[in-house]
Design an enzyme around this catalytic site. Structure first.
Site, PDB file in Angstrom:
ATOM      1  CG  ASN A  46      -1.686   0.793   1.231  1.00  0.00           C
ATOM      2  OD1 ASN A  46      -2.204   2.201   1.518  1.00  0.00           O
ATOM      3  ND2 ASN A  46      -3.179   0.671   1.753  1.00  0.00           N
ATOM      4  CG  HIS A 101      -6.070  -0.006  -1.884  1.00  0.00           C
ATOM      5  ND1 HIS A 101      -7.365  -0.368  -1.798  1.00  0.00           N
ATOM      6  CD2 HIS A 101      -5.922   1.364  -2.214  1.00  0.00           C
ATOM      7  CE1 HIS A 101      -7.958   0.488  -1.246  1.00  0.00           C
ATOM      8  NE2 HIS A 101      -7.582   2.215  -1.656  1.00  0.00           N
ATOM      9  CD  GLU A 116      -4.546  -5.753  -2.393  1.00  0.00           C
ATOM     10  OE1 GLU A 116      -5.108  -6.642  -0.739  1.00  0.00           O
ATOM     11  OE2 GLU A 116      -4.822  -4.408  -1.959  1.00  0.00           O
ATOM     12  CB  CYS A 173     -10.575  -2.258  -0.697  1.00  0.00           C
ATOM     13  SG  CYS A 173      -9.729  -2.454  -1.844  1.00  0.00           S
TER      14      CYS A 173
END
Length: 151
Positions: free
Chosen positions: A43, A54, A56, A81
């Site tokens: 992140n 983020h 990912e 998320c």
């Protein structure tokens, strides 16, 4: 498989710790294909002043373009998320292994409804990383997950 699962999640945890050492939110991710890590990320919302940086997403950016994501596995220290789950579904990543869904429930049901296998390892190390961060930085955490306080 268990031994490699541990090493891949440990790599994601190392990314989370790197992000924390940079003053960011301790969430890390790695993408694995054919038993090899092909991308890493953490992140970077705070460090880059980027609301979509983020872990990912950072990981996928670091992977770059590949022809086919269907045989990849995304390891993340926290349940993705909806933003990150959308990327998983969009690119056809077939499996997500996460270290923590107690801190943040995330979009597990969304991913599963789109055919993604989701495995929650429920790791104390991942939960403690987030718990300590949130205790010290609740406003930053709330911003990260889209909760704004009324002032």
């Amino acid at each position: 498989m268990r031994k490699s699962t541990d090493s891949f999640m440990q790599a994601a945890i190392a990314e989370a710790k790197l992000g924390l050492s940079e003053g960011g939110i301790p969430i890390g991710a790695v993408l694995v294909k054919d038993g090899q890590i092909i991308g890493r990320g953490h992140n970077r919302r705070i460090q880059e002043n980027d609301p979509v940086a983020h872990a990912e997403i950072d990981c996928l950016r670091n992977v770059g373009r590949i022809k086919n994501y269907q045989d990849t596995v995304l390891y993340s220290t926290l349940m993705p998320c909806y933003l990150c789950a959308g990327a998983v579904v969009q690119f056809g990543i077939s499996k997500v292994i996460t270290g923590d869904s107690k801190t943040f429930v995330g979009a597990k049901k969304f991913m599963e409804s789109h055919g993604v296998e989701v495995v929650d390892l429920n790791l104390d190390e991942c939960q403690q990383l987030m718990k300590k961060f949130i205790e010290k930085n609740s406003l930053v955490w709330n911003e990260d997950i889209g909760i704004t306080s009324k002032q």
